[in-house]
Design an enzyme around this catalytic site. Structure first.
Site, PDB file in Angstrom:
ATOM      1  N   LYS A  68       0.921  -1.098   0.025  1.00 32.99           N
ATOM      2  CA  LYS A  68       0.048  -0.098  -0.286  1.00 32.99           C
ATOM      3  C   LYS A  68       0.851   1.257  -0.142  1.00 32.99           C
ATOM      4  O   LYS A  68       0.610   2.106  -0.831  1.00 32.99           O
ATOM      5  CB  LYS A  68      -0.818   0.128   1.345  1.00 32.99           C
ATOM      6  CG  LYS A  68      -2.498  -0.384   1.105  1.00 32.99           C
ATOM      7  CD  LYS A  68      -2.924  -0.321   2.394  1.00 32.99           C
ATOM      8  CE  LYS A  68      -4.419   0.406   2.107  1.00 32.99           C
ATOM      9  NZ  LYS A  68      -4.986   0.274   3.470  1.00 32.99           N
ATOM     10  N   LEU A 106     -16.573  12.465   7.996  1.00 33.81           N
ATOM     11  CA  LEU A 106     -16.563  12.435   6.577  1.00 33.81           C
ATOM     12  C   LEU A 106     -17.466  11.197   6.016  1.00 33.81           C
ATOM     13  O   LEU A 106     -17.588  10.279   6.538  1.00 33.81           O
ATOM     14  CB  LEU A 106     -15.187  12.406   5.854  1.00 33.81           C
ATOM     15  CG  LEU A 106     -14.263  11.214   6.366  1.00 33.81           C
ATOM     16  CD1 LEU A 106     -14.349  10.066   5.338  1.00 33.81           C
ATOM     17  CD2 LEU A 106     -12.907  11.740   6.118  1.00 33.81           C
ATOM     18  N   GLU A 109     -18.309   8.827   2.641  1.00 33.37           N
ATOM     19  CA  GLU A 109     -17.506   8.271   1.156  1.00 33.37           C
ATOM     20  C   GLU A 109     -17.980   8.929   0.231  1.00 33.37           C
ATOM     21  O   GLU A 109     -19.162   9.322   0.081  1.00 33.37           O
ATOM     22  CB  GLU A 109     -17.368   6.784   1.159  1.00 33.37           C
ATOM     23  CG  GLU A 109     -16.635   5.993   2.349  1.00 33.37           C
ATOM     24  CD  GLU A 109     -16.637   4.463   2.230  1.00 33.37           C
ATOM     25  OE1 GLU A 109     -16.821   3.988   1.205  1.00 33.37           O
ATOM     26  OE2 GLU A 109     -16.321   4.050   3.203  1.00 33.37           O
ATOM     27  N   ASN A 118     -23.442   8.511  14.537  1.00 35.07           N
ATOM     28  CA  ASN A 118     -23.755   7.493  13.422  1.00 35.07           C
ATOM     29  C   ASN A 118     -25.144   6.765  13.668  1.00 35.07           C
ATOM     30  O   ASN A 118     -26.064   6.492  12.878  1.00 35.07           O
ATOM     31  CB  ASN A 118     -22.583   6.641  13.122  1.00 35.07           C
ATOM     32  CG  ASN A 118     -21.881   7.169  12.311  1.00 35.07           C
ATOM     33  OD1 ASN A 118     -22.001   8.170  11.644  1.00 35.07           O
ATOM     34  ND2 ASN A 118     -20.482   6.315  11.956  1.00 35.07           N
ATOM     35  N   GLY A 169     -26.211   0.601   4.527  1.00 34.98           N
ATOM     36  CA  GLY A 169     -24.939  -0.441   4.532  1.00 34.98           C
ATOM     37  C   GLY A 169     -23.598   0.645   4.451  1.00 34.98           C
ATOM     38  O   GLY A 169     -23.585   1.746   5.160  1.00 34.98           O
ATOM     39  N   CYS A 202     -19.698   2.045   7.958  1.00 33.01           N
ATOM     40  CA  CYS A 202     -19.781   2.566   9.293  1.00 33.01           C
ATOM     41  C   CYS A 202     -20.851   2.272  10.003  1.00 33.01           C
ATOM     42  O   CYS A 202     -20.968   1.780  11.271  1.00 33.01           O
ATOM     43  CB  CYS A 202     -19.608   4.025   8.808  1.00 33.01           C
ATOM     44  SG  CYS A 202     -17.980   4.603   8.491  1.00 33.01           S
TER      45      CYS A 202
HETATM   46  C1  UGA Z   1     -21.367   7.741   7.440  1.00 32.95           C
HETATM   47  C2  UGA Z   1     -21.535   9.030   8.008  1.00 32.95           C
HETATM   48  O1  UGA Z   1     -22.667   9.773   7.059  1.00 32.95           O
HETATM   49  C3  UGA Z   1     -20.289   9.965   8.085  1.00 32.95           C
HETATM   50  O2  UGA Z   1     -20.910  11.229   8.478  1.00 32.95           O
HETATM   51  C4  UGA Z   1     -19.317   9.369   8.939  1.00 32.95           C
HETATM   52  O3  UGA Z   1     -18.323  10.041   9.180  1.00 32.95           O
HETATM   53  C5  UGA Z   1     -19.155   7.836   8.155  1.00 32.95           C
HETATM   54  O4  UGA Z   1     -20.407   6.998   8.067  1.00 32.95           O
HETATM   55  C6  UGA Z   1     -18.225   7.289   8.917  1.00 32.95           C
HETATM   56  O5  UGA Z   1     -18.450   6.901  10.173  1.00 32.95           O
HETATM   57  O6  UGA Z   1     -17.200   7.193   8.745  1.00 32.95           O
HETATM   58  P1  UGA Z   1     -20.781   6.753   4.729  1.00 32.95           P
HETATM   59  O7  UGA Z   1     -20.770   5.551   5.411  1.00 32.95           O
HETATM   60  O8  UGA Z   1     -19.767   7.284   3.952  1.00 32.95           O
HETATM   61  O9  UGA Z   1     -20.766   8.111   6.099  1.00 32.95           O
HETATM   62  O10 UGA Z   1     -22.191   7.155   3.824  1.00 32.95           O
HETATM   63  P2  UGA Z   1     -23.657   7.495   4.154  1.00 32.95           P
HETATM   64  O11 UGA Z   1     -23.595   8.496   3.108  1.00 32.95           O
HETATM   65  O12 UGA Z   1     -23.725   8.315   5.494  1.00 32.95           O
HETATM   66  O13 UGA Z   1     -24.610   6.290   3.799  1.00 32.95           O
HETATM   67  C7  UGA Z   1     -24.713   5.164   4.390  1.00 32.95           C
HETATM   68  C8  UGA Z   1     -25.751   4.470   4.094  1.00 32.95           C
HETATM   69  O14 UGA Z   1     -27.046   4.929   4.217  1.00 32.95           O
HETATM   70  C9  UGA Z   1     -25.669   4.106   2.622  1.00 32.95           C
HETATM   71  O15 UGA Z   1     -26.093   2.725   2.279  1.00 32.95           O
HETATM   72  C10 UGA Z   1     -26.762   4.984   2.008  1.00 32.95           C
HETATM   73  O16 UGA Z   1     -27.345   4.502   0.797  1.00 32.95           O
HETATM   74  C11 UGA Z   1     -27.700   5.042   3.274  1.00 32.95           C
HETATM   75  N1  UGA Z   1     -28.814   6.178   3.085  1.00 32.95           N
HETATM   76  C12 UGA Z   1     -28.416   7.362   3.341  1.00 32.95           C
HETATM   77  C13 UGA Z   1     -30.294   5.935   3.152  1.00 32.95           C
HETATM   78  O17 UGA Z   1     -30.311   4.822   2.566  1.00 32.95           O
HETATM   79  N2  UGA Z   1     -30.939   7.060   3.084  1.00 32.95           N
HETATM   80  C14 UGA Z   1     -30.683   8.420   3.573  1.00 32.95           C
HETATM   81  O18 UGA Z   1     -31.347   9.114   3.454  1.00 32.95           O
HETATM   82  C15 UGA Z   1     -29.145   8.432   3.519  1.00 32.95           C
END
Ligand code: UGA
Length: 472
Positions: free
Chosen positions: A40, A157, A159, A232, A281, A284
């Site tokens: 890496k 943050l 992804e 979260n 999913g 996190c």
């Molecule tokens: C999430 C949090 O949003 C971040 O603030 C946090 O820093 C991060 O986890 C972490 O702990 O590192 P992430 O996992 O990148 O970020 O993705 P999200 O955009 O939050 O989405 C998570 C899941 O929820 C996805 O599967 C998404 O499709 C789903 N989702 C999100 C929904 O089904 N409905 C929504 O309204 C929003």
């Protein structure tokens, strides 16, 4: 006060570590990013970003081997730095707890090479009390307590938008129990909190500005640890809540989009994270909800609400399968086009992806699948190799070609802009089952589709299907 450069080590070059390392360099600091995986490190030194993330290639190119150096030697990185950010993985163990063995190993290694005062910062998501364990490990390894402080500085943050989220955070949380450590973290984040970064030439754009810089919230270390897990868990709860409401909407022919809008306009609720779908999913939410539940359990606190959040999330995938069944009658032998494998759009990450769970369930039911994802196919093939019933294809239209139905499982923006006429011609039956509500049901009906989505009334073709079948 003007910003000064701080020497920083970041341990771990995963999503959080790599993004933090290049963003700290972008803020003006000197960074060493350490990883024990030699391949890496070599790849990063050579300019490979390893992950699909907006703005990351540009920043890596700008700072690679200058303001961000990659190495495997944690002892050297410790000696050269004032603050050491631990951003290694905290995977889920079999009991749901976070496995903290990587954090512990890093703490012990830092302890062995520490001779002058350092701030050790937990950046990985960790359960409350981890800072105490890190402190204890340091002391057990012979480090005097005046030579270090342990701080919690959780990362929020997402992804796909990780770089912009890092540089334009809603808030910066610093959990520090000493003024000396808090002062170091204040210095590190000063380019953002003073607004100075947002006036620089070529800064990465986002929500913050010199007029509205992000606030830095100073808390106790334990509060900061809980803030991350609680945030979260709360977001996951919001998603499960709207998913449960969407089921109610389906049972009553109401429209969840209207309901979510009506709820979200209440400023106490807010419109975000009220998109229903096939469940959350990623690396996190599933892990953090389980870890937070487990922490509560160990402390004798009844937090069964989180068990319900998880239950609704699992159920949402099964409901989707039932929706496919309701549209196709039986599943064995059906040919399905699948759009999306990543856990959400704009990423190649497939960890805990509900899309992949659904593909596996459908394969188990005897369906044959042609799947397309703009970025996640290579990763998916590693865990789900192609075979007689599973093909990976290169675009959405090939996935739809001659399929009995097309399923939308990931919210990639390009899946919301398909040429519907072309799709209609390619499909064997014009049936679209959308787990992400990317289309307007009326438009789909007008275009001749049977369209099932989440929490909205089913739409049926406006045109006469018999006529369509004979014209094919
Ligand atoms: C999430 C949090 O949003 C971040 O603030 C946090 O820093 C991060 O986890 C972490 O702990 O590192 P992430 O996992 O990148 O970020 O993705 P999200 O955009 O939050 O989405 C998570 C899941 O929820 C996805 O599967 C998404 O499709 C789903 N989702 C999100 C929904 O089904 N409905 C929504 O309204 C929003």
């Amino acid at each position: 006060m003007s910003s000064q450069s701080v020497k920083i080590a970041v341990v771990g070059s995963g999503y959080v570590g790599l993004v933090a390392a290049v963003c700290f360099a972008e803020m003006g600091h000197e960074v060493i990013c350490v990883d024990n995986d030699e391949r890496k490190v070599a790849a990063l030194q050579g300019g490979d970003t390893l992950i699909h993330e907006n703005s990351l290639p540009e920043l890596l190119e700008r700072y690679r081997n200058t303001k961000v150096r990659f190495m495997t030697d944690l002892a050297e990185a410790t000696r050269e730095s004032e603050a050491i950010f631990i951003a290694v993985g905290t995977p889920q163990s079999e009991t749901g707890d976070a496995d903290l063995s990587y954090v512990e190993a890093v703490a012990c290694e830092i302890a062995r090479s520490l001779t002058t005062y350092k701030v050790i910062v937990e950046k990985s998501t960790v359960p409350v009390y981890t800072n105490e364990w890190v402190r204890r490990s340091m002391e057990r390894n012979g480090v005097a307590h005046h030579l270090f402080d342990v701080v919690s500085n959780p990362e929020f943050l997402r992804e796909g938008t990780a770089v912009a989220d890092f540089l334009h955070p809603d808030r910066i949380v610093v959990g520090a129990d000493s003024d000396r450590a808090a002062a170091v973290l204040n210095r590190i984040y000063l380019p953002l909190t003073s607004g100075e970064y947002y006036e620089r030439d070529g800064f990465i754009a986002g929500g913050c500005s010199v007029q509205e810089p992000p606030p830095l919230l100073l808390t106790s270390t334990k509060s900061a640890e809980i803030i991350k897990h609680a945030s979260n868990a709360f977001l996951a709860l919001k998603i499960s809540f709207i998913n449960a409401v969407s089921n109610l909407c389906e049972a009553t022919d109401a429209n969840v989009e209207q309901v979510a809008r009506g709820m979200g306009l209440d400023s106490r609720i807010g419109p975000k994270f009220l998109r229903p779908g096939i469940g959350y999913g990623g690396s996190c939410f599933p892990k953090d909800v389980a870890a937070f539940r487990s922490v509560a359990e160990q402390l004798g606190i009844d937090f069964n609400l989180l068990t319900e959040v998880e239950k609704i999330n699992t159920h949402q995938k099964k409901r989707f399968i039932n929706k496919v069944r309701s549209a196709l009658w039986t599943l064995r032998g059906k040919r399905l086009g699948v759009l999306g494998l990543a856990f959400k759009g704009d990423t190649d990450d497939i960890r805990e992806s509900p899309a992949i769970d659904i593909v596996e369930m459908l394969l188990g039911e005897g369906c044959s699948i042609a799947a397309f994802d703009p970025a996640a196919t290579v990763r998916t093939e590693e865990v789900l190799p192609s075979g007689p019933n599973l093909r990976y294809v290169n675009d959405a239209y090939t996935a739809a070609d001659d399929a009995d139905a097309l399923l939308i499982l990931t919210d990639w923006p390009e899946f919301a802009k398909l040429d519907l006429k072309r799709l209609y011609k390619g499909l064997r039956y014009p049936i679209v089952i959308d787990g992400r509500n990317l289309y307007d049901p009326h438009v789909m009906a007008e275009e001749g589709f049977t369209y099932l989505s989440v929490g909205r009334p089913a739409a049926n073709p406006v045109r006469d299907l018999t006529a369509v079948a004979t014209s094919r």
